[in-house]
Design a protein around this motif. Structure first.
Motif, PDB file in Angstrom:
ATOM      1  N   GLU A  95       3.700  10.272   5.666  1.00 42.27           N
ATOM      2  CA  GLU A  95       3.283   8.972   6.415  1.00 42.27           C
ATOM      3  C   GLU A  95       1.732   9.107   6.753  1.00 42.27           C
ATOM      4  O   GLU A  95       1.247   7.964   6.575  1.00 42.27           O
ATOM      5  CB  GLU A  95       4.236   8.716   7.780  1.00 42.27           C
ATOM      6  N   THR A  96       1.292  10.291   7.222  1.00 40.58           N
ATOM      7  CA  THR A  96      -0.172  10.381   7.352  1.00 40.58           C
ATOM      8  C   THR A  96      -0.948  10.030   6.103  1.00 40.58           C
ATOM      9  O   THR A  96      -2.147   9.421   6.158  1.00 40.58           O
ATOM     10  CB  THR A  96      -0.517  11.722   8.075  1.00 40.58           C
ATOM     11  N   CYS A  97      -0.535  10.801   5.064  1.00 39.78           N
ATOM     12  CA  CYS A  97      -1.128  10.626   3.721  1.00 39.78           C
ATOM     13  C   CYS A  97      -1.046   9.132   3.579  1.00 39.78           C
ATOM     14  O   CYS A  97      -2.196   8.547   2.916  1.00 39.78           O
ATOM     15  CB  CYS A  97      -0.481  11.477   2.840  1.00 39.78           C
ATOM     16  N   GLU A  98      -0.105   8.454   3.658  1.00 37.57           N
ATOM     17  CA  GLU A  98      -0.268   7.111   3.189  1.00 37.57           C
ATOM     18  C   GLU A  98      -1.212   6.203   4.495  1.00 37.57           C
ATOM     19  O   GLU A  98      -1.730   5.249   3.874  1.00 37.57           O
ATOM     20  CB  GLU A  98       1.335   6.326   3.650  1.00 37.57           C
ATOM     21  N   PHE A  99      -1.397   6.581   5.458  1.00 32.68           N
ATOM     22  CA  PHE A  99      -2.394   6.076   6.438  1.00 32.68           C
ATOM     23  C   PHE A  99      -3.815   6.138   5.830  1.00 32.68           C
ATOM     24  O   PHE A  99      -4.378   5.394   5.700  1.00 32.68           O
ATOM     25  CB  PHE A  99      -2.426   6.619   7.845  1.00 32.68           C
ATOM     26  N   PHE A 100      -4.041   7.461   5.323  1.00 31.75           N
ATOM     27  CA  PHE A 100      -5.378   7.688   4.807  1.00 31.75           C
ATOM     28  C   PHE A 100      -5.638   6.925   3.682  1.00 31.75           C
ATOM     29  O   PHE A 100      -6.832   6.362   3.587  1.00 31.75           O
ATOM     30  CB  PHE A 100      -5.599   9.148   4.486  1.00 31.75           C
ATOM     31  N   LYS A 140       0.769  -1.060  -0.186  1.00 34.10           N
ATOM     32  CA  LYS A 140       0.014  -0.004  -0.130  1.00 34.10           C
ATOM     33  C   LYS A 140       0.763   1.431  -0.040  1.00 34.10           C
ATOM     34  O   LYS A 140       0.618   2.363  -0.879  1.00 34.10           O
ATOM     35  CB  LYS A 140      -1.009   0.056   1.199  1.00 34.10           C
ATOM     36  N   GLU A 141       1.892   1.249   0.701  1.00 34.91           N
ATOM     37  CA  GLU A 141       2.765   2.571   0.772  1.00 34.91           C
ATOM     38  C   GLU A 141       3.597   2.701  -0.516  1.00 34.91           C
ATOM     39  O   GLU A 141       3.508   3.700  -1.006  1.00 34.91           O
ATOM     40  CB  GLU A 141       3.962   2.166   1.949  1.00 34.91           C
ATOM     41  N   SER A 142       3.925   1.603  -1.199  1.00 35.19           N
ATOM     42  CA  SER A 142       4.732   1.715  -2.442  1.00 35.19           C
ATOM     43  C   SER A 142       3.505   2.009  -3.383  1.00 35.19           C
ATOM     44  O   SER A 142       3.883   3.010  -4.291  1.00 35.19           O
ATOM     45  CB  SER A 142       5.131   0.417  -2.866  1.00 35.19           C
ATOM     46  N   GLU A 143       2.174   1.673  -3.334  1.00 38.82           N
ATOM     47  CA  GLU A 143       1.313   2.195  -4.350  1.00 38.82           C
ATOM     48  C   GLU A 143       1.138   3.856  -4.159  1.00 38.82           C
ATOM     49  O   GLU A 143       0.992   4.249  -5.237  1.00 38.82           O
ATOM     50  CB  GLU A 143      -0.058   1.529  -3.929  1.00 38.82           C
ATOM     51  N   PHE A 144       0.940   4.075  -2.853  1.00 40.36           N
ATOM     52  CA  PHE A 144       0.806   5.711  -2.820  1.00 40.36           C
ATOM     53  C   PHE A 144       2.071   6.352  -3.249  1.00 40.36           C
ATOM     54  O   PHE A 144       1.871   7.377  -3.754  1.00 40.36           O
ATOM     55  CB  PHE A 144       0.559   6.064  -1.299  1.00 40.36           C
ATOM     56  N   ARG A 145       3.276   5.952  -2.664  1.00 38.19           N
ATOM     57  CA  ARG A 145       4.546   6.666  -3.257  1.00 38.19           C
ATOM     58  C   ARG A 145       4.725   6.703  -4.588  1.00 38.19           C
ATOM     59  O   ARG A 145       5.324   7.624  -5.393  1.00 38.19           O
ATOM     60  CB  ARG A 145       5.522   5.975  -2.618  1.00 38.19           C
ATOM     61  N   LYS A 146       4.477   5.676  -5.254  1.00 39.27           N
ATOM     62  CA  LYS A 146       4.552   5.495  -6.615  1.00 39.27           C
ATOM     63  C   LYS A 146       3.429   6.552  -7.512  1.00 39.27           C
ATOM     64  O   LYS A 146       3.866   6.895  -8.407  1.00 39.27           O
ATOM     65  CB  LYS A 146       4.000   4.164  -7.307  1.00 39.27           C
ATOM     66  N   MET A 147       2.346   6.795  -6.710  1.00 39.33           N
ATOM     67  CA  MET A 147       1.290   7.735  -7.461  1.00 39.33           C
ATOM     68  C   MET A 147       1.768   9.088  -7.150  1.00 39.33           C
ATOM     69  O   MET A 147       1.647   9.924  -8.425  1.00 39.33           O
ATOM     70  CB  MET A 147       0.008   7.520  -6.697  1.00 39.33           C
ATOM     71  N   ILE A 148       2.614   9.536  -6.414  1.00 37.29           N
ATOM     72  CA  ILE A 148       3.280  11.010  -5.953  1.00 37.29           C
ATOM     73  C   ILE A 148       4.586  10.741  -6.266  1.00 37.29           C
ATOM     74  O   ILE A 148       5.384  11.644  -5.783  1.00 37.29           O
ATOM     75  CB  ILE A 148       2.827  11.471  -4.616  1.00 37.29           C
ATOM     76  N   ASN A 149       5.154   9.873  -7.110  1.00 38.14           N
ATOM     77  CA  ASN A 149       6.505   9.786  -7.319  1.00 38.14           C
ATOM     78  C   ASN A 149       7.275  10.905  -7.869  1.00 38.14           C
ATOM     79  O   ASN A 149       8.500  11.028  -7.472  1.00 38.14           O
ATOM     80  CB  ASN A 149       6.744   8.394  -8.311  1.00 38.14           C
ATOM     81  N   MET A 193      -9.358  13.789  12.198  1.00 36.09           N
ATOM     82  CA  MET A 193      -8.127  13.574  11.631  1.00 36.09           C
ATOM     83  C   MET A 193      -7.612  14.581  10.496  1.00 36.09           C
ATOM     84  O   MET A 193      -6.452  15.091  10.444  1.00 36.09           O
ATOM     85  CB  MET A 193      -7.823  12.269  11.368  1.00 36.09           C
ATOM     86  N   LEU A 194      -8.505  14.583   9.488  1.00 37.38           N
ATOM     87  CA  LEU A 194      -8.104  15.404   8.349  1.00 37.38           C
ATOM     88  C   LEU A 194      -8.011  16.944   8.890  1.00 37.38           C
ATOM     89  O   LEU A 194      -7.235  17.797   8.265  1.00 37.38           O
ATOM     90  CB  LEU A 194      -9.348  15.235   7.284  1.00 37.38           C
ATOM     91  N   LEU A 195      -8.922  17.552   9.658  1.00 36.97           N
ATOM     92  CA  LEU A 195      -8.686  18.724  10.334  1.00 36.97           C
ATOM     93  C   LEU A 195      -7.542  19.059  10.950  1.00 36.97           C
ATOM     94  O   LEU A 195      -6.703  20.280  10.738  1.00 36.97           O
ATOM     95  CB  LEU A 195     -10.055  18.911  11.071  1.00 36.97           C
ATOM     96  N   GLU A 196      -6.934  18.119  11.849  1.00 41.76           N
ATOM     97  CA  GLU A 196      -5.913  18.191  12.321  1.00 41.76           C
ATOM     98  C   GLU A 196      -4.595  18.079  11.290  1.00 41.76           C
ATOM     99  O   GLU A 196      -3.445  18.931  11.624  1.00 41.76           O
ATOM    100  CB  GLU A 196      -5.446  16.956  13.298  1.00 41.76           C
ATOM    101  N   PHE A 197      -4.647  17.515  10.201  1.00 46.03           N
ATOM    102  CA  PHE A 197      -3.798  17.438   9.153  1.00 46.03           C
ATOM    103  C   PHE A 197      -3.546  18.631   8.455  1.00 46.03           C
ATOM    104  O   PHE A 197      -2.618  19.107   8.102  1.00 46.03           O
ATOM    105  CB  PHE A 197      -4.020  16.274   8.192  1.00 46.03           C
ATOM    106  N   CYS A 198      -4.842  19.390   8.293  1.00 49.57           N
ATOM    107  CA  CYS A 198      -4.799  20.703   7.701  1.00 49.57           C
ATOM    108  C   CYS A 198      -4.132  21.747   8.432  1.00 49.57           C
ATOM    109  O   CYS A 198      -3.536  22.774   8.167  1.00 49.57           O
ATOM    110  CB  CYS A 198      -6.542  21.132   7.272  1.00 49.57           C
ATOM    111  N   LYS A 199      -4.279  21.592   9.866  1.00 54.97           N
ATOM    112  CA  LYS A 199      -3.522  22.598  10.798  1.00 54.97           C
ATOM    113  C   LYS A 199      -2.204  22.373  10.569  1.00 54.97           C
ATOM    114  O   LYS A 199      -1.226  23.211  10.581  1.00 54.97           O
ATOM    115  CB  LYS A 199      -3.973  22.191  12.135  1.00 54.97           C
TER     116      LYS A 199
END
Length: 414
Positions: free
Chosen positions: A100-105, A6-15, A278-284
């Motif tokens: 890493e938070t983006c990867e968790f979401f 999953k991590e590699s899938e997300f990282r590949k998307m924003i490579n 959690m997304l609102l905290e991420f926006c902060k």
């Protein structure tokens, strides 16, 4: 699918964006890679080299206002880029944790919900490519014009030599060196062979490094913002689908739902509330990381556009390189304001989606999480520049207007 996949899938998307951050040493290239600090040091050295060179040239060649403005048009982007890179480098630990938070979401999204994020990442990739193309075009224009200027000077010198056959070899060589010019200013005068050719190549390589670093730094905020917009869109879709699913499967009023279905609805609603918080905290975190960087972009881009516009209205043979430089300033202004405007809209959509469901038919234990979503939606996410300038498309229009006003003042003074 495992966590690593999953991590590699997300990282590949924003490579593309991740590669630019790795190039600048903001995030590590991999576990155990020891060259991250070396990359960061090289990037900082390249930016410092051009900052020192242009400031030195400004202090030693300030004969008229036009020359001063020309050097300021280059100093502002270089100094601003170095300042933004230094801030991001200082908070690179926060940047890594936010990735890493983006990867968790990403890992908690359903397959159809990931399409929302992919659409916004696709927009980010297109903007990054457009921005990179503008930077590369500007660098190449400066390199080509310097080369053409040197060749034109050499041709003129050869013509003069034919007309004046009494010119000695040493004088001819000295005159030839005098016609050589580097693509960018340098605090040392280099005209001798092979040092001129070596310095020319080093300047081009270093400027490409500087350009890609600035693209990576300036795209960090839009990357996080647009990915968050995709996650907000996924939550909005969940809220709407919860009511649609209940309406299709249950013919009786919602207040009379079976216990199992009601518990499932409650669980899903609570998950939406938790993920939304959690997304609102991420926006902060985005605001904390990027607000000073956004402020530098606003101020630097506004006055850079004005000064470059001043050079464009002159009868200047280098007009094309100033056009590409102007496009970079406009892109930087847009990168501050447009993603923030989209984020504001998407965060408002959460409260609107919660309000449009028939919450008045829900039992008490379902009304509470729905009410929480509606209340939070009344205070949408607003990103700022320096915590006092709200970012939006209205701000973008205002800054363009400010740049035009400053350009008018500068032109009248000149």
């Amino acid at each position: 699918m495992s966590g690593d996949e999953k991590e590699s899938e997300f990282r590949k998307m924003i490579n593309l964006n991740v590669s630019l951050l790795k190039l600048s040493g903001v995030i590590p290239c991999g576990k155990g890679f020891a060259g991250t600090n070396a990359l960061a040091s090289f990037a900082f050295a390249c930016l410092s080299l051009y900052t020192i060179s242009y400031i030195h040239e400004l202090l030693t060649n300030s004969a008229d206002l036009a020359t001063v403005l020309e050097f300021f048009a280059m100093i502002i982007p270089v100094v601003g880029g170095q300042a933004r890179f230094t801030i991001l480098l200082w908070f690179r630990g926060n940047c890594q944790r936010m990735l890493e938070t983006c990867e968790f979401f990403w890992s908690i999204l359903k397959s159809q919900e990931k399409d929302f994020v992919r659409s916004y990442v696709s927009k980010t990739r297109r903007i990054t490519c457009w921005y990179s193309a503008s930077v590369v075009s500007t660098i190449l224009f400066y390199a080509v014009f310097a080369l053409l200027g040197s060749l034109a000077g050499q041709s003129h010198l050869e013509l003069e030599t034919k007309n004046h056959s009494g010119v000695g070899p040493s004088e001819d060589e000295t005159a030839l060196q005098a016609t050589r010019q580097l693509p960018y200013v340098f605090f040392l005068e280099v005209t001798d062979t092979p040092w001129y050719e070596i310095t020319y190549a080093i300047q081009i390589i270093a400027m490409f490094n500087v350009g890609f670093i600035c693209v990576g730094v300036d795209m960090t905020g839009p990357l996080f913002i647009l990915v968050t917009c995709g996650y907000f869109e996924a939550i909005r879709s969940r809220i709407e689908n919860l009511h649609a699913m209940a309406s299709l499967t249950i013919s009786a009023p919602i207040i009379r739902m079976e216990t199992s279905t009601r518990n499932m609805q409650l669980k899903n609603l609570r998950l939406c509330v938790i993920h939304h918080r959690m997304l609102l905290e991420f926006c902060k975190n985005i605001e904390h990381l990027m607000n000073v960087i956004f402020l530098m972009q606003l101020i630097g881009s506004t006055y850079s556009i004005s000064l470059v516009g001043f050079k464009l209205v002159e009868d200047n043979p280098d007009k094309y390189k100033y056009i590409t430089q102007l496009s970079i300033g406009v892109i930087q202004l847009l990168l501050c304001n447009w993603p923030a405007d989209v984020l504001l809209t998407k965060s408002e959509a959460i409260g609107r989606a919660a309000y449009l469901v028939p919450w008045y038919q829900y039992p008490g234990h379902l009304r509470k999480p729905t009410s929480m979503l509606m209340i939070r939606g009344q205070r949408p996410v607003r990103l700022t520049a320096g915590k006092f300038v709200a970012l939006s498309l209205q701000t973008f229009a205002s800054m363009i207007s400010t740049a035009a006003s400053f350009f008018t003042v500068v032109r009248s003074v000149n």
